[in-house]
Design a protein around this motif. Structure first.
Motif, PDB file in Angstrom:
ATOM      1  N   ASN A  81       0.855  -1.182   0.000  1.00  0.00           N
ATOM      2  CA  ASN A  81       0.000   0.000   0.000  1.00  0.00           C
ATOM      3  C   ASN A  81       0.895   1.238   0.000  1.00  0.00           C
ATOM      4  O   ASN A  81       1.523   1.557   1.008  1.00  0.00           O
ATOM      5  CB  ASN A  81      -0.914   0.019   1.224  1.00  0.00           C
ATOM      6  CG  ASN A  81      -2.006   1.068   1.108  1.00  0.00           C
ATOM      7  OD1 ASN A  81      -1.811   2.115   0.506  1.00  0.00           O
ATOM      8  ND2 ASN A  81      -3.163   0.778   1.688  1.00  0.00           N
ATOM      9  N   SER A  84      -1.188   4.214   2.445  1.00  0.00           N
ATOM     10  CA  SER A  84      -1.783   4.030   3.768  1.00  0.00           C
ATOM     11  C   SER A  84      -1.321   2.709   4.360  1.00  0.00           C
ATOM     12  O   SER A  84      -0.519   1.993   3.756  1.00  0.00           O
ATOM     13  CB  SER A  84      -3.309   4.072   3.659  1.00  0.00           C
ATOM     14  OG  SER A  84      -3.902   3.947   4.935  1.00  0.00           O
ATOM     15  N   GLY A  89      -6.497   1.029  -1.165  1.00  0.00           N
ATOM     16  CA  GLY A  89      -5.348   1.650  -1.798  1.00  0.00           C
ATOM     17  C   GLY A  89      -4.208   0.694  -2.053  1.00  0.00           C
ATOM     18  O   GLY A  89      -3.194   1.078  -2.651  1.00  0.00           O
ATOM     19  N   SER A  90      -4.351  -0.554  -1.597  1.00  0.00           N
ATOM     20  CA  SER A  90      -3.285  -1.535  -1.784  1.00  0.00           C
ATOM     21  C   SER A  90      -3.166  -1.959  -3.250  1.00  0.00           C
ATOM     22  O   SER A  90      -4.147  -1.975  -3.994  1.00  0.00           O
ATOM     23  CB  SER A  90      -3.557  -2.786  -0.925  1.00  0.00           C
ATOM     24  OG  SER A  90      -3.520  -2.464   0.439  1.00  0.00           O
ATOM     25  N   GLN A  91      -1.950  -2.325  -3.623  1.00  0.00           N
ATOM     26  CA  GLN A  91      -1.649  -2.821  -4.970  1.00  0.00           C
ATOM     27  C   GLN A  91      -1.287  -4.295  -4.806  1.00  0.00           C
ATOM     28  O   GLN A  91      -0.211  -4.632  -4.320  1.00  0.00           O
ATOM     29  CB  GLN A  91      -0.504  -2.030  -5.589  1.00  0.00           C
ATOM     30  CG  GLN A  91      -0.714  -0.513  -5.560  1.00  0.00           C
ATOM     31  CD  GLN A  91      -1.893  -0.077  -6.415  1.00  0.00           C
ATOM     32  OE1 GLN A  91      -1.902  -0.261  -7.628  1.00  0.00           O
ATOM     33  NE2 GLN A  91      -2.915   0.478  -5.774  1.00  0.00           N
ATOM     34  N   ASN A 154       4.453  -0.360   3.436  1.00  0.00           N
ATOM     35  CA  ASN A 154       3.255  -0.872   4.100  1.00  0.00           C
ATOM     36  C   ASN A 154       2.765  -2.069   3.296  1.00  0.00           C
ATOM     37  O   ASN A 154       2.550  -1.954   2.084  1.00  0.00           O
ATOM     38  CB  ASN A 154       2.161   0.196   4.140  1.00  0.00           C
ATOM     39  CG  ASN A 154       2.610   1.461   4.833  1.00  0.00           C
ATOM     40  OD1 ASN A 154       3.213   1.404   5.897  1.00  0.00           O
ATOM     41  ND2 ASN A 154       2.324   2.606   4.232  1.00  0.00           N
ATOM     42  N   HIS A 155       2.600  -3.207   3.932  1.00  0.00           N
ATOM     43  CA  HIS A 155       2.141  -4.367   3.182  1.00  0.00           C
ATOM     44  C   HIS A 155       0.955  -5.033   3.863  1.00  0.00           C
ATOM     45  O   HIS A 155       0.747  -4.914   5.078  1.00  0.00           O
ATOM     46  CB  HIS A 155       3.282  -5.364   2.929  1.00  0.00           C
ATOM     47  CG  HIS A 155       3.791  -6.057   4.159  1.00  0.00           C
ATOM     48  ND1 HIS A 155       4.120  -7.386   4.196  1.00  0.00           N
ATOM     49  CD2 HIS A 155       4.049  -5.592   5.409  1.00  0.00           C
ATOM     50  CE1 HIS A 155       4.560  -7.714   5.401  1.00  0.00           C
ATOM     51  NE2 HIS A 155       4.521  -6.653   6.151  1.00  0.00           N
TER      52      HIS A 155
END
Length: 397
Positions: A81, A84, A89-91, A154-155
């Motif tokens: 992310n 955030s 919003g995470s990829q 951020n994961h």
């Protein structure tokens, strides 16, 4: 001999625990694809592990995400992310086994907490994406071109059910809402405080609302309805009622505020019924507070109408509160003991309401009979040898 046997058994258990923990460590795992990774991390939730190589000069991240204890009817995902600490919003890199037995691995940008993991292009480059399933373990391989120079990311990692070839929404409780954190690609240091912090906020929100709207409000109503039947409790019952309801309202507003905060932090999470009932409760509770400022005197001609309004709104608040608290339990999904404890409290309050209702009716009826008897003309009860018509009974001849 018995002591020796006990010692041997204890050592056996200890050794098995050591070997088990070693076997579950990412550092002791050898990838069958002959790929080597310089760093790895045992992720704290969902039986997951992350292996990686990071090249700071090119900002390239090569990863192998392992998710163990998984079946062919489940999907897994690992995501970064960039903006955030949460899921929105995470990829994401997603993988699962299709109905024909082949593995599908693809990218999915996450914009909503109710996502169905649609395929799409990520905000950074991804190459060499593939996945394997063997021995109840899915591994996702990929090379990522990070878009910034920060070595801390951020994961988020996750799993969920697959129906046919369609991914389903993952669970929204337990480990599935705690599987997030930060990872330093150079030092390997990992933190999962983000998920724990959100869980803590949700628990605070639940406790505040359960205690205020769900317990103190009903207690305040019981005080007003039943204590005033006792003349000795007047006017103490009124101040107890107002005090209890005021505390309930203040604590309830705090709980409502934490709910608004949680909603603003996760705009994509939709609990429409719970949110709508919460807003209605706040409005009705506020009306009750302001209604006290315009309460007519007991002998005022509009006092009966005010009483009807006050009782109707008050009981509506209690009923809606209990409904919404159980909706909150279904959202938070805590240990059953907490839900059972609240059910026990409500059952106890209901039991007290039932017997107090009967007892106060008995007191009211008894009091009215006494008042009627006191208003009857002297001698109507046949006392002092006078019958109901005011004449003495004749003596038998």
């Amino acid at each position: 001999m018995a002591r020796m046997l006990e010692l041997v058994l204890s050592l056996s258990v200890l050794m098995s625990m050591i070997f088990s923990s070693t076997a579950q460590s990412c550092k002791s795992y050898a990838l069958s694809s002959n790929k080597t990774f310089r760093a790895c991390n045992d992720l704290p939730y969902l039986n997951s592990y992350l292996h990686w190589n990071y090249d700071s000069s090119s900002n390239k991240l090569q990863i192998a995400y392992r998710h163990t204890g998984i079946t062919s009817s489940r999907w897994v995902a690992w995501a970064i992310n960039p903006t955030s600490t949460g899921m929105a919003g995470s990829q994401a890199l997603v993988a699962y086994q299709q109905t024909d037995g082949t593995m599908r691995a693809y990218t999915s940008p996450i914009s909503s907490y109710q996502t169905s993991l649609q395929e799409g292009k990520l905000s950074f480059d991804v190459s060499d994406l593939s996945a394997t399933l063997a021995n109840n373990e899915i591994i996702i391989f990929a090379t990522i071109g990070l878009s910034n120079t920060s070595t801390t990311v951020n994961h988020v990692w996750q799993d969920g059910a697959v129906s046919g070839n369609a991914t389903q929404v993952h669970a929204t409780s337990g480990a599935n809402v705690q599987s997030m954190g930060t990872l330093n690609l150079l030092s390997g240091e990992s933190s999962s405080t983000g998920g724990n912090d959100r869980i803590r906020k949700r628990n605070i929100h639940g406790v505040l609302n359960a205690v205020s709207w769900g317990i103190l409000m009903p207690i305040g109503a019981l005080i007003a309805r039943y204590l005033k039947a006792f003349k000795s409790a007047d006017p103490a019952w009124f101040y107890l009622h107002v005090g209890c309801q005021s505390i309930a309202y203040i604590v309830g507003v705090a709980g409502w505020g934490t709910g608004l905060k949680l909603g603003s932090e996760s705009a994509s999470i939709q609990y429409d019924a719970h949110r709508t009932i919460g807003i209605i409760l706040f409005c009705l509770g506020t009306l009750q507070v302001f209604a006290l400022l315009v309460r007519p005197k007991p002998d005022h001609k509009y006092r009966s109408y005010w009483n009807i309004y006050h009782h109707l709104v008050g009981y509506s608040v209690i009923v809606l509160s209990i409904i919404n608290i159980f909706k909150g339990f279904s959202i938070l999904n805590p240990d059953k003991k907490w839900k059972n404890a609240y059910i026990g409290v409500i059952a106890a309050l209901a039991f007290n309401a039932v017997w107090l209702e009967g007892y106060t009716w008995y007191l009211v009826v008894k009091r009215k009979r006494s008042e009627i008897a006191g208003k009857m003309p002297h001698g109507m009860n046949g006392s002092n040898g006078v019958n109901g018509f005011g004449a003495r009974q004749r003596q038998g001849v």
